[in-house]
Write a protein that holds these residues in place. Structure first.
Motif, PDB file in Angstrom:
ATOM      1  N   LEU A  83       0.788  -1.191   0.561  1.00  0.00           N
ATOM      2  CA  LEU A  83       0.188   0.029  -0.095  1.00  0.00           C
ATOM      3  C   LEU A  83       0.607   1.377   0.332  1.00  0.00           C
ATOM      4  O   LEU A  83       0.261   2.584   0.712  1.00  0.00           O
ATOM      5  CB  LEU A  83      -0.991  -0.245   1.650  1.00  0.00           C
ATOM      6  N   LEU A  84       2.579   1.369   0.017  1.00  0.00           N
ATOM      7  CA  LEU A  84       3.020   2.449   0.606  1.00  0.00           C
ATOM      8  C   LEU A  84       4.119   2.783  -0.328  1.00  0.00           C
ATOM      9  O   LEU A  84       4.832   3.623  -1.051  1.00  0.00           O
ATOM     10  CB  LEU A  84       4.384   2.113   1.653  1.00  0.00           C
ATOM     11  N   LEU A  85       3.547   1.582  -1.901  1.00  0.00           N
ATOM     12  CA  LEU A  85       4.423   1.772  -3.131  1.00  0.00           C
ATOM     13  C   LEU A  85       3.772   3.159  -4.168  1.00  0.00           C
ATOM     14  O   LEU A  85       3.012   3.217  -3.166  1.00  0.00           O
ATOM     15  CB  LEU A  85       4.382   0.720  -4.135  1.00  0.00           C
ATOM     16  N   GLU A  86       4.426   3.503  -4.322  1.00  0.00           N
ATOM     17  CA  GLU A  86       3.706   4.825  -5.306  1.00  0.00           C
ATOM     18  C   GLU A  86       3.582   5.356  -6.357  1.00  0.00           C
ATOM     19  O   GLU A  86       2.839   6.137  -6.259  1.00  0.00           O
ATOM     20  CB  GLU A  86       6.030   4.696  -5.723  1.00  0.00           C
ATOM     21  N   GLU A  87       2.985   3.715  -6.697  1.00  0.00           N
ATOM     22  CA  GLU A  87       1.761   3.710  -7.909  1.00  0.00           C
ATOM     23  C   GLU A  87       1.029   3.024  -6.377  1.00  0.00           C
ATOM     24  O   GLU A  87      -0.795   3.251  -7.449  1.00  0.00           O
ATOM     25  CB  GLU A  87       1.906   2.396  -8.775  1.00  0.00           C
ATOM     26  N   LYS A  88       0.539   3.233  -5.746  1.00  0.00           N
ATOM     27  CA  LYS A  88      -0.620   3.382  -4.387  1.00  0.00           C
ATOM     28  C   LYS A  88      -0.512   4.005  -3.718  1.00  0.00           C
ATOM     29  O   LYS A  88      -1.428   5.747  -4.581  1.00  0.00           O
ATOM     30  CB  LYS A  88      -0.477   1.580  -3.874  1.00  0.00           C
ATOM     31  N   TYR A  89      -0.284   4.532  -3.055  1.00  0.00           N
ATOM     32  CA  TYR A  89      -0.725   5.375  -1.782  1.00  0.00           C
ATOM     33  C   TYR A  89       0.838   6.409  -1.263  1.00  0.00           C
ATOM     34  O   TYR A  89       0.942   7.006  -0.651  1.00  0.00           O
ATOM     35  CB  TYR A  89      -1.511   4.770  -0.813  1.00  0.00           C
ATOM     36  N   GLY A  90       2.092   5.233  -1.832  1.00  0.00           N
ATOM     37  CA  GLY A  90       2.626   6.346  -1.252  1.00  0.00           C
ATOM     38  C   GLY A  90       3.203   7.268  -1.694  1.00  0.00           C
ATOM     39  O   GLY A  90       4.083   8.215  -0.362  1.00  0.00           O
ATOM     40  N   LEU A  91       2.524   8.147  -2.377  1.00  0.00           N
ATOM     41  CA  LEU A  91       2.303   9.893  -2.412  1.00  0.00           C
ATOM     42  C   LEU A  91       2.213  10.514  -1.365  1.00  0.00           C
ATOM     43  O   LEU A  91       2.175  11.995  -1.137  1.00  0.00           O
ATOM     44  CB  LEU A  91       2.884  10.250  -4.251  1.00  0.00           C
ATOM     45  N   TRP A  92       1.058  10.011  -0.687  1.00  0.00           N
ATOM     46  CA  TRP A  92      -0.092  10.361   0.171  1.00  0.00           C
ATOM     47  C   TRP A  92       0.853  10.581   1.693  1.00  0.00           C
ATOM     48  O   TRP A  92       0.061  10.159   3.019  1.00  0.00           O
ATOM     49  CB  TRP A  92      -1.085   9.718   0.373  1.00  0.00           C
ATOM     50  N   CYS A  93       1.848   9.117   1.859  1.00  0.00           N
ATOM     51  CA  CYS A  93       2.303   9.095   3.007  1.00  0.00           C
ATOM     52  C   CYS A  93       2.860   9.610   4.117  1.00  0.00           C
ATOM     53  O   CYS A  93       3.308  10.852   3.190  1.00  0.00           O
ATOM     54  CB  CYS A  93       3.280   7.591   2.734  1.00  0.00           C
ATOM     55  N   ARG A  94       2.594   9.822   4.909  1.00  0.00           N
ATOM     56  CA  ARG A  94       3.153  10.795   6.050  1.00  0.00           C
ATOM     57  C   ARG A  94       4.409  10.023   7.533  1.00  0.00           C
ATOM     58  O   ARG A  94       4.411   8.672   7.046  1.00  0.00           O
ATOM     59  CB  ARG A  94       1.683  10.576   7.251  1.00  0.00           C
ATOM     60  N   LEU A 115      -0.683   6.304   7.014  1.00  0.00           N
ATOM     61  CA  LEU A 115      -1.429   6.095   5.822  1.00  0.00           C
ATOM     62  C   LEU A 115      -2.532   6.965   6.893  1.00  0.00           C
ATOM     63  O   LEU A 115      -2.777   6.295   8.194  1.00  0.00           O
ATOM     64  CB  LEU A 115      -1.639   4.565   5.474  1.00  0.00           C
ATOM     65  N   THR A 116      -3.333   7.732   6.406  1.00  0.00           N
ATOM     66  CA  THR A 116      -4.598   8.226   7.564  1.00  0.00           C
ATOM     67  C   THR A 116      -5.346   7.926   6.340  1.00  0.00           C
ATOM     68  O   THR A 116      -5.306   8.428   4.572  1.00  0.00           O
ATOM     69  CB  THR A 116      -4.093   9.869   7.395  1.00  0.00           C
ATOM     70  N   ILE A 117      -6.345   7.725   6.342  1.00  0.00           N
ATOM     71  CA  ILE A 117      -8.060   6.936   5.649  1.00  0.00           C
ATOM     72  C   ILE A 117      -9.064   8.113   5.898  1.00  0.00           C
ATOM     73  O   ILE A 117      -9.085   8.566   7.597  1.00  0.00           O
ATOM     74  CB  ILE A 117      -7.801   5.577   5.927  1.00  0.00           C
ATOM     75  N   LYS A 118      -9.626   8.554   5.307  1.00  0.00           N
ATOM     76  CA  LYS A 118     -10.694   9.698   5.854  1.00  0.00           C
ATOM     77  C   LYS A 118     -11.784   8.570   5.673  1.00  0.00           C
ATOM     78  O   LYS A 118     -11.527   8.483   3.886  1.00  0.00           O
ATOM     79  CB  LYS A 118     -10.720  11.050   5.486  1.00  0.00           C
ATOM     80  N   LEU A 119     -12.853   8.668   6.358  1.00  0.00           N
ATOM     81  CA  LEU A 119     -14.081   8.117   5.536  1.00  0.00           C
ATOM     82  C   LEU A 119     -15.077   9.382   6.311  1.00  0.00           C
ATOM     83  O   LEU A 119     -15.805  10.058   6.783  1.00  0.00           O
ATOM     84  CB  LEU A 119     -15.120   7.045   6.523  1.00  0.00           C
ATOM     85  N   THR A 120     -15.773   9.716   4.991  1.00  0.00           N
ATOM     86  CA  THR A 120     -16.721  11.174   4.989  1.00  0.00           C
ATOM     87  C   THR A 120     -18.019  10.394   4.231  1.00  0.00           C
ATOM     88  O   THR A 120     -17.961   9.659   3.535  1.00  0.00           O
ATOM     89  CB  THR A 120     -15.782  12.503   4.364  1.00  0.00           C
ATOM     90  N   VAL A 121     -18.984  10.924   5.258  1.00  0.00           N
ATOM     91  CA  VAL A 121     -20.462  10.496   5.098  1.00  0.00           C
ATOM     92  C   VAL A 121     -20.628  11.921   4.540  1.00  0.00           C
ATOM     93  O   VAL A 121     -21.668  12.541   6.086  1.00  0.00           O
ATOM     94  CB  VAL A 121     -21.170   9.497   5.870  1.00  0.00           C
TER      95      VAL A 121
END
Length: 226
Positions: A83-94, A115-121
Motif C-alpha cells: 500500500l506504500l508503493l508509489e503507484e498506490k498511496y506512497g505519495l500520500w504517506c505520512r 497512512l491516514t484514511i478518512k471516511l466521509t458521509v
C-alpha cells in the motif's frame, strides 16, 4: 500488524467530536453504559471496512444533523508495504515521529511510515474513503480491495456472523494473516464440496415418519407436495 496511532471522529452517532492518540499495542475502553465505547469501535470498523457498500442512515449523524458530515479519520502505522508503493498511496504517506509520537505530513528518515484514511458521509448517505496528507492539495480514493489488506475485523456479540468466510469476518481475516495462497484457500472449497457430497449420499430414512406426517397435514389443507 497494522496499528492505529491516531483516531478522530466527528458528528458520528453519539459523538460530536473525539480525538485520541494511541501509543500502546493493547487499548482498553472503560466507561459507563451509553458513554460511546461501542460507537468508537464501530467508527474504527467503518473507516477500515473492506466493503464498498456500507450503509448509513440519518440516525448515524450526531443529533440527527445530516447537514454536518460524518468524518472518521484513522492514521495507521505498520501498513502492508504494497500500500506504500508509489503507484498506490506512497505519495500520500505520512510519518509518525518516534520522539514525540505525533503524526506529521513530511516524510522523515528513521521515523515510522503512516497512512491516514478518512471516511466521509454527507446527507446523500454515500460513504467516501480517501487517503489524506496535508502537504498535498488533492485526495486519493482508497478502494475496498486495498482497505481489505488492512485486515481489520470486529468481534462482537453477533456470534453467527463470525463463523462465515465473508470479507471483514474473523475467520477470513485470520486466514489472510498467514498470507495463504490461492491453492491453500482452495482447501476450504474442497472441504465444503466434500461435505455436500456426503450429505447428498446420506440416508434420511429416520425422517420418513415426519415427512409423511407433513404430507398428510398438507393434503388436509389442499396442498400437493409432489
Amino acid at each position: 500488524m497494522t496499528k492505529i496511532v491516531e483516531l478522530q471522529i466527528n458528528n458520528y452517532r453519539g459523538i460530536n467530536s473525539f480525538y485520541q492518540r494511541f501509543d500502546r499495542d493493547v487499548i482498553c475502553l472503560v466507561g459507563r453504559g451509553d458513554s460511546g465505547k461501542t460507537t468508537i469501535l464501530e467508527a474504527i470498523k467503518s473507516v477500515l471496512s473492506p466493503v464498498w457498500n456500507l450503509s448509513f442512515y440519518d440516525t448515524d449523524f450526531y443529533n440527527l444533523n445530516a447537514d454536518q458530515p460524518i468524518e472518521i479519520i484513522a492514521s495507521l502505522s505498520h501498513v502492508p508495504e504494497k500500500l506504500l508503493l508509489e503507484e498506490k498511496y506512497g505519495l500520500w504517506c505520512r510519518t509518525l515521529c518516534r520522539e514525540t509520537g505525533v503524526v506529521i505530513d513530511d516524510i522523515s528518515a528513521g521515523d515510522i511510515s503512516v497512512l491516514t484514511i478518512k471516511l466521509t458521509v454527507d446527507k446523500a448517505l454515500e460513504p467516501k474513503w480517501t487517503v489524506l496528507n496535508g502537504r498535498r492539495e488533492d485526495e486519493i480514493r482508497i478502494s475496498a480491495g486495498d482497505r481489505s489488506k488492512l485486515n481489520c475485523f470486529m468481534i462482537s456479540d453477533f456470534i453467527d456472523s463470525h463463523f462465515s468466510w465473508n470479507k471483514g469476518n474473523p475467520l477470513n481475516s485470520l486466514l489472510k494473516l498467514h498470507d495463504v495462497s490461492a491453492d491453500k484457500e482452495k482447501i476450504v472449497l474442497d472441504a465444503i464440496r466434500e461435505a455436500k457430497e456426503k450429505v447428498d449420499r446420506a440416508d434420511y430414512a429416520h425422517f420418513s415418519g415426519v415427512t409423511e406426517a407433513i404430507k398428510r397435514q398438507a393434503a388436509s389443507l389442499g396442498l400437493n407436495l409432489d
